[in-house]
Design a protein around this motif. Structure first.
Motif, PDB file in Angstrom:
ATOM      1  N   THR A  54       0.832  -1.200   0.000  1.00 27.67           N
ATOM      2  CA  THR A  54       0.000   0.000   0.000  1.00 27.67           C
ATOM      3  C   THR A  54       0.866   1.249   0.000  1.00 27.67           C
ATOM      4  O   THR A  54       0.601   2.212  -0.734  1.00 27.67           O
ATOM      5  CB  THR A  54      -0.945   0.004   1.210  1.00 27.67           C
ATOM      6  OG1 THR A  54      -1.724  -1.189   1.192  1.00 27.67           O
ATOM      7  CG2 THR A  54      -1.854   1.208   1.204  1.00 27.67           C
ATOM      8  N   MET A  57       2.319   1.755  -3.453  1.00 29.92           N
ATOM      9  CA  MET A  57       1.325   2.293  -4.395  1.00 29.92           C
ATOM     10  C   MET A  57       1.093   3.782  -4.161  1.00 29.92           C
ATOM     11  O   MET A  57       1.016   4.568  -5.114  1.00 29.92           O
ATOM     12  CB  MET A  57       0.008   1.535  -4.262  1.00 29.92           C
ATOM     13  CG  MET A  57       0.020   0.178  -4.912  1.00 29.92           C
ATOM     14  SD  MET A  57      -1.602  -0.582  -4.956  1.00 29.92           S
ATOM     15  CE  MET A  57      -1.773  -1.112  -3.261  1.00 29.92           C
ATOM     16  N   LEU A  58       0.979   4.180  -2.903  1.00 33.50           N
ATOM     17  CA  LEU A  58       0.768   5.597  -2.601  1.00 33.50           C
ATOM     18  C   LEU A  58       1.954   6.439  -3.027  1.00 33.50           C
ATOM     19  O   LEU A  58       1.788   7.540  -3.565  1.00 33.50           O
ATOM     20  CB  LEU A  58       0.487   5.787  -1.109  1.00 33.50           C
ATOM     21  CG  LEU A  58      -0.886   5.324  -0.632  1.00 33.50           C
ATOM     22  CD1 LEU A  58      -0.964   5.396   0.892  1.00 33.50           C
ATOM     23  CD2 LEU A  58      -1.977   6.183  -1.255  1.00 33.50           C
ATOM     24  N   GLN A  59       3.159   5.959  -2.790  1.00 30.52           N
ATOM     25  CA  GLN A  59       4.342   6.716  -3.201  1.00 30.52           C
ATOM     26  C   GLN A  59       4.406   6.849  -4.711  1.00 30.52           C
ATOM     27  O   GLN A  59       4.775   7.899  -5.239  1.00 30.52           O
ATOM     28  CB  GLN A  59       5.614   6.061  -2.670  1.00 30.52           C
ATOM     29  CG  GLN A  59       5.867   6.373  -1.219  1.00 30.52           C
ATOM     30  CD  GLN A  59       7.227   5.862  -0.763  1.00 30.52           C
ATOM     31  OE1 GLN A  59       7.864   5.080  -1.433  1.00 30.52           O
ATOM     32  NE2 GLN A  59       7.646   6.334   0.394  1.00 30.52           N
ATOM     33  N   SER A  60       4.029   5.795  -5.431  1.00 29.38           N
ATOM     34  CA  SER A  60       4.062   5.879  -6.898  1.00 29.38           C
ATOM     35  C   SER A  60       3.020   6.873  -7.411  1.00 29.38           C
ATOM     36  O   SER A  60       3.227   7.513  -8.441  1.00 29.38           O
ATOM     37  CB  SER A  60       3.847   4.506  -7.524  1.00 29.38           C
ATOM     38  OG  SER A  60       2.531   4.053  -7.297  1.00 29.38           O
ATOM     39  N   LEU A  61       1.921   7.023  -6.701  1.00 27.39           N
ATOM     40  CA  LEU A  61       0.907   7.994  -7.103  1.00 27.39           C
ATOM     41  C   LEU A  61       1.382   9.432  -6.928  1.00 27.39           C
ATOM     42  O   LEU A  61       1.035  10.314  -7.709  1.00 27.39           O
ATOM     43  CB  LEU A  61      -0.383   7.795  -6.308  1.00 27.39           C
ATOM     44  CG  LEU A  61      -1.225   6.589  -6.653  1.00 27.39           C
ATOM     45  CD1 LEU A  61      -2.380   6.449  -5.663  1.00 27.39           C
ATOM     46  CD2 LEU A  61      -1.754   6.719  -8.079  1.00 27.39           C
ATOM     47  N   PHE A  62       2.163   9.669  -5.896  1.00 21.23           N
ATOM     48  CA  PHE A  62       2.581  11.031  -5.593  1.00 21.23           C
ATOM     49  C   PHE A  62       3.923  11.420  -6.188  1.00 21.23           C
ATOM     50  O   PHE A  62       4.365  12.554  -6.037  1.00 21.23           O
ATOM     51  CB  PHE A  62       2.595  11.255  -4.076  1.00 21.23           C
ATOM     52  CG  PHE A  62       1.214  11.259  -3.479  1.00 21.23           C
ATOM     53  CD1 PHE A  62       0.352  12.325  -3.708  1.00 21.23           C
ATOM     54  CD2 PHE A  62       0.756  10.210  -2.688  1.00 21.23           C
ATOM     55  CE1 PHE A  62      -0.918  12.349  -3.165  1.00 21.23           C
ATOM     56  CE2 PHE A  62      -0.512  10.221  -2.140  1.00 21.23           C
ATOM     57  CZ  PHE A  62      -1.347  11.296  -2.387  1.00 21.23           C
ATOM     58  N   GLU A  63       4.580  10.485  -6.833  1.00 20.45           N
ATOM     59  CA  GLU A  63       5.867  10.819  -7.453  1.00 20.45           C
ATOM     60  C   GLU A  63       5.613  11.650  -8.705  1.00 20.45           C
ATOM     61  O   GLU A  63       4.712  11.365  -9.496  1.00 20.45           O
ATOM     62  CB  GLU A  63       6.646   9.551  -7.828  1.00 20.45           C
ATOM     63  CG  GLU A  63       7.288   8.867  -6.654  1.00 20.45           C
ATOM     64  CD  GLU A  63       8.031   7.622  -7.065  1.00 20.45           C
ATOM     65  OE1 GLU A  63       8.074   7.298  -8.259  1.00 20.45           O
ATOM     66  OE2 GLU A  63       8.554   6.962  -6.161  1.00 20.45           O
ATOM     67  N   GLU A  65       6.829  12.897 -12.290  1.00 17.97           N
ATOM     68  CA  GLU A  65       7.732  12.511 -13.364  1.00 17.97           C
ATOM     69  C   GLU A  65       8.435  13.758 -13.877  1.00 17.97           C
ATOM     70  O   GLU A  65       7.830  14.830 -13.998  1.00 17.97           O
ATOM     71  CB  GLU A  65       6.946  11.860 -14.502  1.00 17.97           C
ATOM     72  CG  GLU A  65       6.369  10.525 -14.125  1.00 17.97           C
ATOM     73  CD  GLU A  65       5.690   9.856 -15.310  1.00 17.97           C
ATOM     74  OE1 GLU A  65       5.998  10.202 -16.465  1.00 17.97           O
ATOM     75  OE2 GLU A  65       4.833   9.014 -15.047  1.00 17.97           O
TER      76      GLU A  65
END
Length: 67
Positions: A54, A57-63, A65
């Motif tokens: 979880t 997933m949250l970190q990938s959403l807030f990264e 690009e």
């Protein structure tokens, strides 16, 4: 005299010398350690299967690009 005191103790406390008084300190400690180890295993499993994925997933959403 000492024997009489012991017999009085059993009579006053309504105990039988033939009965078990319950779990000893060592057996209680062993049971407690088993339960604590089981709780630790449950928490580690939750961390491995729920918390870390979880969080990833949250970190990938807030990264962001690079643009």
């Amino acid at each position: 005299m000492a024997l009489r005191e012991m017999l009085d103790f059993f009579q006053v406390n309504e105990l039988s010398p033939n009965e078990r008084l319950g779990p000893s300190g060592r057996t209680m400690e062993a049971n407690l350690k088993k339960r604590i180890n089981a709780i630790i295993a449950i928490i580690r499993d939750i961390e491995k299967t729920q918390t870390k994925p979880t969080n990833a997933m949250l970190q990938s959403l807030f990264e962001l690009e690079p643009q």
